[in-house]
Design an enzyme around this catalytic site. Structure first.
Site, PDB file in Angstrom:
ATOM      1  CG  ASP A 109      -0.209  -0.058   2.535  1.00  0.00           C
ATOM      2  OD1 ASP A 109       1.042  -0.060   2.512  1.00  0.00           O
ATOM      3  OD2 ASP A 109      -0.868  -0.097   3.588  1.00  0.00           O
ATOM      4  N   GLY A 110       2.175   1.115  -0.071  1.00  0.00           N
ATOM      5  CA  GLY A 110       3.064   2.276  -0.155  1.00  0.00           C
ATOM      6  C   GLY A 110       3.657   2.691   1.174  1.00  0.00           C
ATOM      7  CD  GLN A 118       5.239  25.355   5.003  1.00  0.00           C
ATOM      8  OE1 GLN A 118       4.090  25.341   5.427  1.00  0.00           O
ATOM      9  NE2 GLN A 118       5.646  24.477   4.097  1.00  0.00           N
ATOM     10  CG  HIS A 160      14.554  30.451   7.627  1.00  0.00           C
ATOM     11  ND1 HIS A 160      15.440  31.112   6.811  1.00  0.00           N
ATOM     12  CD2 HIS A 160      13.417  31.173   7.617  1.00  0.00           C
ATOM     13  CE1 HIS A 160      14.856  32.184   6.313  1.00  0.00           C
ATOM     14  NE2 HIS A 160      13.641  32.246   6.791  1.00  0.00           N
ATOM     15  CG  ASP A 220      17.554  37.509   3.069  1.00  0.00           C
ATOM     16  OD1 ASP A 220      18.371  37.307   3.989  1.00  0.00           O
ATOM     17  OD2 ASP A 220      16.791  36.619   2.644  1.00  0.00           O
ATOM     18  CE  LYS A 275      14.656  36.412   0.127  1.00  0.00           C
ATOM     19  NZ  LYS A 275      15.132  35.044   0.241  1.00  0.00           N
ATOM     20  NE  ARG A 281      10.868  33.555  -0.820  1.00  0.00           N
ATOM     21  CZ  ARG A 281      11.564  32.905  -1.751  1.00  0.00           C
ATOM     22  NH1 ARG A 281      11.003  32.579  -2.899  1.00  0.00           N
ATOM     23  NH2 ARG A 281      12.816  32.578  -1.536  1.00  0.00           N
ATOM     24  CG  ASP A 295      20.227  32.908   1.832  1.00  0.00           C
ATOM     25  OD1 ASP A 295      19.948  33.121   3.035  1.00  0.00           O
ATOM     26  OD2 ASP A 295      19.427  33.128   0.908  1.00  0.00           O
TER      27      ASP A 295
HETATM   28  C1  R5P Z   1      14.716  32.677   3.006  1.00  0.00           C
HETATM   29  O1  R5P Z   1      14.612  33.757   3.591  1.00  0.00           O
HETATM   30  C2  R5P Z   1      15.991  31.913   3.011  1.00  0.00           C
HETATM   31  O2  R5P Z   1      16.941  32.553   3.791  1.00  0.00           O
HETATM   32  C3  R5P Z   1      16.546  31.721   1.616  1.00  0.00           C
HETATM   33  O3  R5P Z   1      16.901  32.993   1.084  1.00  0.00           O
HETATM   34  C4  R5P Z   1      15.554  31.077   0.710  1.00  0.00           C
HETATM   35  O4  R5P Z   1      15.042  29.941   1.314  1.00  0.00           O
HETATM   36  C5  R5P Z   1      16.172  30.728  -0.610  1.00  0.00           C
HETATM   37  O5  R5P Z   1      15.193  30.185  -1.438  1.00  0.00           O
HETATM   38  P1  R5P Z   1      15.353  30.194  -3.015  1.00  0.00           P
HETATM   39  O6  R5P Z   1      16.655  29.554  -3.336  1.00  0.00           O
HETATM   40  O7  R5P Z   1      14.178  29.383  -3.495  1.00  0.00           O
HETATM   41  O8  R5P Z   1      15.270  31.608  -3.476  1.00  0.00           O
END
Ligand code: R5P
Length: 284
Positions: free
Chosen positions: A35-36, A92, A124, A162, A186, A188, A212
């Site tokens: 069933d996976g 998230q 993060h 950022d 930045k 988004r 980053d």
């Molecule tokens: C978001 O604020 C993180 O610090 C990264 O800048 C982000 O996750 C990078 O995502 P992507 O490579 O999709 O731009």
């Protein structure tokens, strides 16, 4: 005695950690039912302390971690330490729209049920550690990103794309031992669309290291590199702790003209140039 147990996505790092700590590695066996459904078990585990090392890079990896935590308890472990080199869903960390979950909290709660302690590398936001029930410790491994950089960087600028990542850029600069730091802003617009507002730092003819925490789709980095190229930059190196490098991120960055992409082994990719094992071992 302690045994290291590796999730399937973290085998190289778990082996490096086992060498660093001089501890044995458990054999993990897998099955998948018709069933996976997954089954990850530790048939030979017979110890009182387990360190489960598993980057939760996918939903299956999350499930596998929960199973490994449970399997070692079932086999008699009195203490379970969970190492999340990369914590999936960590970005998230808030409900960004009405009716949305705080996914980082939901997964942290699930992981918490099977462990006495958590370590996670450069989350993060450090605040996600508060979502775990037992003590969760953020481990900073960004300094290691200076190691693969060439020793002859020309009047270097260590830049974050950022404001949130300026600490990482400063850590890499400090580890490198020379250079200016700066950051861009930045905005988004969607999962793959970002807009970069540059600072007025002069990069003409200088080598730039952009740092980053995560490179996911590569949109953030490629936009930042595009701005640098328009300003006559010398060489551009991109570094990150977590080289997720989803979809066509490597192609995007190559087309943008980066010299090299350097990441750690929290996520096992071709760009995983340095190991976070020593930083983790220091906390274990
Ligand atoms: C978001 O604020 C993180 O610090 C990264 O800048 C982000 O996750 C990078 O995502 P992507 O490579 O999709 O731009």
């Amino acid at each position: 005695m302690t045994t290291i147990v590796s999730g399937s996505a973290s085998q190289t790092l778990a082996a490096a950690l086992a060498r660093e700590l001089e501890k044995p590695l458990a054999t993990v066996e897998y099955d998948r039912f018709p069933d996976g459904e997954l089954l990850a078990g530790v048939p030979d585990f017979d110890d009182d302390r387990a360190i489960v090392v598993a980057s939760t890079v996918s939903s299956d990896a999350h499930l596998e971690l929960l199973q490994l935590q449970d399997a070692v308890r079932e086999a008699g472990a009195e203490e379970v330490v969970t190492v999340l080199p990369y914590m999936g869903y960590g970005r998230q960390d808030a409900a960004f729209e009405a009716g949305h979950p705080v996914s980082a909290r939901a997964v942290a709660r699930a992981v918490s049920t099977g462990t006495d302690r958590v370590l996670t590398v450069n989350p993060h936001e450090k605040a996600v550690c508060e979502f775990f029930e037992p003590t969760a410790t953020p481990v900073d491994a960004a300094g290691r990103l200076a190691e693969p950089l060439p020793a002859d960087l020309e009047d270097p600028v260590f830049l974050s794309p950022d404001a949130g990542a300026i600490d990482l850029a400063e850590t890499v600069r400090d580890a490198y031992g020379d250079g200016e730091t700066d950051y861009f802003e930045k905005t988004r617009h969607s999962g793959t669309e970002v807009e970069i507002t540059p600072s007025d730092v002069d990069v003409a003819g200088r080598d730039v290291v952009v740092t980053d925490d995560i490179i996911a789709t590569g949109s953030t980095m490629s936009e930042a590199v595009g701005v640098l190229r328009n300003r006559g930059v010398g060489r551009v190196f991109v570094t990150c702790v977590h080289p997720l490098l989803a979809r066509n991120a490597v192609t995007k960055l190559s087309r943008a003209g980066v010299e090299a992409i350097y990441g750690t082994d929290t996520i096992e990719r071709g760009a995983s140039a340095v190991s976070v094992a020593p930083a983790l071992a220091a906390e274990l």
